[in-house]
Motif scaffolding. Structure first.
Motif, PDB file in Angstrom:
ATOM      1  N   ASN A   1       0.954  -1.218   0.047  1.00  0.00           N
ATOM      2  CA  ASN A   1      -0.136  -0.147   0.190  1.00  0.00           C
ATOM      3  C   ASN A   1       0.995   1.278  -0.053  1.00  0.00           C
ATOM      4  OD1 ASN A   1       0.401  -1.399   3.023  1.00  0.00           O
ATOM      5  ND2 ASN A   1      -0.137   0.759   3.467  1.00  0.00           N
ATOM      6  N   SER A   2       0.437   2.284  -0.666  1.00  0.00           N
ATOM      7  CA  SER A   2       1.098   3.536  -0.591  1.00  0.00           C
ATOM      8  C   SER A   2       1.103   4.345   0.534  1.00  0.00           C
ATOM      9  CB  SER A   2       0.680   4.267  -2.210  1.00  0.00           C
ATOM     10  OG  SER A   2      -0.706   4.617  -1.816  1.00  0.00           O
ATOM     11  N   SER A   3       0.046   4.224   1.188  1.00  0.00           N
ATOM     12  CA  SER A   3      -0.088   4.917   2.620  1.00  0.00           C
ATOM     13  C   SER A   3      -1.068   4.029   3.502  1.00  0.00           C
ATOM     14  CB  SER A   3      -0.992   6.192   2.218  1.00  0.00           C
ATOM     15  OG  SER A   3      -2.219   6.183   2.032  1.00  0.00           O
TER      16      SER A   3
ATOM     17  N   ARG B   1       5.355  -3.088   3.956  1.00  0.00           N
ATOM     18  CA  ARG B   1       4.965  -1.982   4.508  1.00  0.00           C
ATOM     19  C   ARG B   1       4.182  -2.571   5.590  1.00  0.00           C
ATOM     20  NH1 ARG B   1       6.832   0.675   0.928  1.00  0.00           N
ATOM     21  NH2 ARG B   1       5.867   2.304  -0.230  1.00  0.00           N
TER      22      ARG B   1
ATOM     23  N   ASP C   1       3.674   8.647   4.025  1.00  0.00           N
ATOM     24  CA  ASP C   1       4.062   7.123   3.809  1.00  0.00           C
ATOM     25  C   ASP C   1       5.094   6.644   4.783  1.00  0.00           C
ATOM     26  OD1 ASP C   1       4.643   5.407   1.101  1.00  0.00           O
ATOM     27  OD2 ASP C   1       6.361   5.323   2.591  1.00  0.00           O
TER      28      ASP C   1
ATOM     29  N   ASN D   1       8.303  12.793  -6.712  1.00  0.00           N
ATOM     30  CA  ASN D   1       7.928  11.438  -6.986  1.00  0.00           C
ATOM     31  C   ASN D   1       8.247  11.348  -8.644  1.00  0.00           C
ATOM     32  OD1 ASN D   1       6.269  10.632  -4.845  1.00  0.00           O
ATOM     33  ND2 ASN D   1       5.092  12.730  -5.169  1.00  0.00           N
TER      34      ASN D   1
END
Length: 274
Positions: A13-15, A38, A91, A120
């Motif tokens: 997941n990105s966050s 993560r 993040d 990014n």
């Protein structure tokens, strides 16, 4: 994926913020869920997601230690003035690495001359790195929080374009295919990587749970890895000898030894020990 009939999903997941909705969908449809690369730092999000009967846990790096070791490597090289480029605030990986770096910098008396987040793309990486080197000609190193995205490529381009190879070293995470030559040229000062096994262990959490009708994981598991760290050509050659080549990272027998359908007595602790 759920509509397609998946029994389990592993996600990078990105966050933290997207995990409750993913967990809710998995809960509603009886689909097992695990993270890789993560973990969940936000306590509110963690309590929400870990309450799910279908969330199995995560496999991730010790990101604080990653930043601390790379920051310490810069101190060992006598570097005292650096720039710092990162991707987005929030993040969990980026934030934890930053904490590790800054702790190492405090111990080694290293000064961050400039830092920039929300970078990014390669273009933004190039522009940011060039601006830093122009504004601070005394800068000796640029840290890029993560190398799997484009900002590292942009930073490398900036160092080359400004003829700073050997004068300004780059430090990052996620090994590039040019790792050996980048250390030989003096472009790279320190790197961490070699952590490609994380998704396999999250997959085994999900696979074993499906195979045991939910009995394998009694509470969300945390499998924590340490990266491989290199700061010299000799380190890179040792890494290449051990990790790179035609031999697969894990053999069929090693994977079967982590599988409840092939080996008796396999538990979550088996995966952690492995």
């Amino acid at each position: 994926m759920i509509s397609a009939g998946c029994d389990g999903i592993i996600v990078c997941n990105s966050s933290d913020g997207i995990m409750p909705s993913i967990a809710k969908s998995c809960d509603e449809n009886g689909v097992y869920l695990a993270q890789f690369f993560r973990n969940i730092e936000d306590p509110d999000v963690r309590s929400t997601v870990t309450a799910s009967d279908y969330f199995l846990g995560c496999t991730h790096e010790d990101e604080y230690n990653t930043g601390y070791k790379l920051g310490t490597a810069l101190g060992d090289k006598g570097i005292t003035k650096v720039g710092y480029i990162s991707w987005n605030h929030g993040d969990t990986t980026a934030e934890a690495r930053y904490d590790g770096y800054t702790s190492a910098f405090a111990d080694a008396d290293i000064e961050i001359l400039a830092e920039q987040w929300e970078i990014n793309t390669a273009e933004d990486g190039t522009r940011t790195a060039e601006n830093m080197m122009n504004a601070y000609p005394e800068m000796e190193a640029i840290i890029v929080a993560g190398g799997s995205g484009e900002p590292l490529a942009g930073t490398i381009t900036a160092v080359k374009n400004m003829n700073k190879v050997g004068d300004v070293v780059v430090v990052s995470t996620d090994f590039l295919s040019t790792l050996h030559e980048d250390f030989e040229s003096g472009l790279m000062g320190a790197m961490s990587g070699g952590h490609f096994c994380d998704p396999l262990f999250s997959l085994m959490l999900v696979y074993n749970t499906i195979a045991t009708d939910g009995a394998f994981v009694s509470e969300p598991a945390e499998i924590k890895m340490d990266m491989v760290f290199v700061s010299s050509v000799e380190d890179v050659e040792a890494y290449e000898q051990a990790f790179v080549g035609s031999v697969l990272p894990y053999t069929a027998e090693e994977i079967q030894a982590m599988s409840v359908t092939h080996t008796d007595g396999v538990t979550v602790q088996t995966l952690i020990d492995t």
